[in-house]
Write a protein that holds these residues in place. Structure first.
Motif, short mmCIF file in Angstrom:
data_model
loop_
_atom_site.label_atom_id
_atom_site.label_comp_id
_atom_site.label_asym_id
_atom_site.label_seq_id
_atom_site.Cartn_x
_atom_site.Cartn_y
_atom_site.Cartn_z
N ALA A 109 0.84 -1.21 0.00
CA ALA A 109 0.00 0.00 0.00
C ALA A 109 0.87 1.26 0.00
N LEU A 110 1.98 1.21 0.74
CA LEU A 110 2.85 2.40 0.79
C LEU A 110 3.49 2.67 -0.57
N ARG A 111 3.85 1.58 -1.28
CA ARG A 111 4.47 1.74 -2.61
C ARG A 111 3.49 2.34 -3.60
N VAL A 112 2.23 1.86 -3.52
CA VAL A 112 1.21 2.37 -4.43
C VAL A 112 0.92 3.85 -4.11
N SER A 113 0.81 4.17 -2.81
CA SER A 113 0.54 5.56 -2.42
C SER A 113 1.66 6.49 -2.85
N ALA A 114 2.90 6.02 -2.70
CA ALA A 114 4.05 6.85 -3.10
C ALA A 114 3.98 7.11 -4.61
N PHE A 115 3.54 6.10 -5.37
CA PHE A 115 3.42 6.28 -6.83
C PHE A 115 2.28 7.26 -7.14
N LEU A 116 1.16 7.11 -6.41
CA LEU A 116 0.02 8.01 -6.64
C LEU A 116 0.38 9.46 -6.30
N ASP A 117 1.29 9.66 -5.33
CA ASP A 117 1.72 11.02 -4.97
C ASP A 117 2.24 11.79 -6.19
N LEU A 118 2.82 11.03 -7.13
CA LEU A 118 3.40 11.68 -8.32
C LEU A 118 2.32 12.35 -9.18
N PHE A 119 1.08 11.87 -9.02
CA PHE A 119 -0.02 12.34 -9.88
C PHE A 119 -1.03 13.18 -9.11
N ARG A 120 -0.75 13.38 -7.80
CA ARG A 120 -1.71 14.07 -6.93
C ARG A 120 -1.47 15.57 -7.03
#
Ligand code: PMV
Length: 334
Positions: A88-99
């Motif tokens: 979940a942390l890896r996915v959230s860190a990736f989503l941060d790039l698009f937030r």
């Protein structure tokens, strides 16, 4: 340049969800010439180029929905992951790039056809499918090369999962990595078979990211790795062009074993093999000595993948009854 700058450069600084839901699918890929070692940790830029074959129809199907309350939710194979879990942390860190708006959260739901974190490239197809789903949600209409760059920011090998067939990921030389993306080779090989031998479905103890970093930092054998790759990459491309399974197999098997040699030479040593892995290697070699053209490759895990053509498929299946055969250029399961 940091990851977020690269992502925003590609998607545009004012990108926002344009639909209720975005969807994406991407295939699993297996490298015939491996990616091992980064020239940039942050951007997942490789020291060398690599080449894979995608294992359609195996892949990851991903769905993304915006959430107004800010917190991300990651559902993997129907089960919600704890927010503090590594996945979940890896996915959230990736989503941060698009937030672009920091208050925006996402619900990501992904189903994978292969065991997660067992050296069968589940993260590659996962991040590639998520990049496609984000492109759909934001209605960006990005080309495959841009999507390949975005997927690379999640996991290096994900840059190759944007295409079916044989795929080459170019190392590139730019600091911002805008020339480090993948492209499909214009070749079909309907007789090609990849066999998946599942030795273990347990998550690995050391991630490929950590193993790669300590190999680069401490393995003396790694000094020779770029030369090994240059040689093997050319041999594999020549072999593919000639549909010569021996040329491809010798180079791919040797390349995988050389990669594992650099891991073993790492201090402390990294060894993904179990006794069953070694037994499988010997079985492949024995089969080959008996005249069956079958070769192996392995990634950052204990599992073994077989490479052969339909010509010797029956002999391979009878020697390895539990093998799952994928025919990347012909969607018949056999
Ligand atoms: O993409 P990563 O960081 O999981 O690295 C994968 C590396 C190997 O699977 C071992 C090799 C490759 O080229 O896929």
């Amino acid at each position: 340049m940091n990851k977020r700058d690269v992502a925003l450069n590609i998607i545009g600084g004012d990108a926002a969800p344009k639909k209720q839901k975005g969807v994406g699918w991407s295939p699993v890929n297996i490298a015939l010439c491996k990616y091992w070692g980064k020239r940039d940790q942050e951007l997942n830029l490789p020291l060398t180029s690599s080449l894979s074959v995608s294992l359609d129809p195996l892949g990851a199907q991903t769905q993304i929905e915006p959430l107004s309350d800010g917190a991300d939710v990651f559902v993997l194979n129907g089960e919600e992951c704890a927010p503090d879990s590594q996945a979940a942390l890896r996915v959230s860190a990736f989503l941060d790039l698009f937030r672009v708006d920091r208050r925006l959260g996402f619900r990501v739901s992904s189903t994978s056809d292969v065991p997660v974190a067992a050296g069968l490239a589940s993260s590659a197809s996962g991040f590639a499918a998520l990049s496609v789903a984000i492109d759909d949600l934001f209605q960006l209409g990005l080309d495959r090369e841009s999507l390949s760059i975005l997927a690379r920011l999640g996991s290096g090998s994900a840059s190759r999962s944007l295409y079916s067939g044989f795929v080459e990921w170019f190392a590139g030389s730019r600091d911002d990595g805008m020339d480090s993306f993948s492209r499909r080779l214009d070749v079909e090989w309907p007789e090609l078979c990849i066999g998946l031998l599942e030795i273990s479905d347990q998550p690995k103890k050391i991630s490929s990211r950590d193993a790669m970093a300590s190999t680069v930092a401490t393995s003396m054998l790694f000094q020779a790795w770029p030369q090994r790759v240059n040689h093997d990459l050319k041999m594999i491309k020549d072999g593919i062009a000639a549909r010569d399974i021996n040329e491809v197999g010798v180079a791919a098997e040797g390349n995988a074993l050389a990669m594992h040699a650099t891991m073993i030479d790492t201090r402390p040593s990294v060894l993904y093999w179990t006794p069953d892995t070694v037994r499988a290697i010997h079985s492949v070699w024995q089969l080959r000595e008996s005249g069956v053209e079958v070769y192996l490759t392995m990634d950052a895990g204990p599992n073994v993948k077989l490479i052969c053509t339909t010509q010797h498929l029956a002999a391979v299946k009878s020697a390895f009854p539990s093998v799952t055969i994928v025919r990347p250029f012909s969607l018949n399961y056999s």
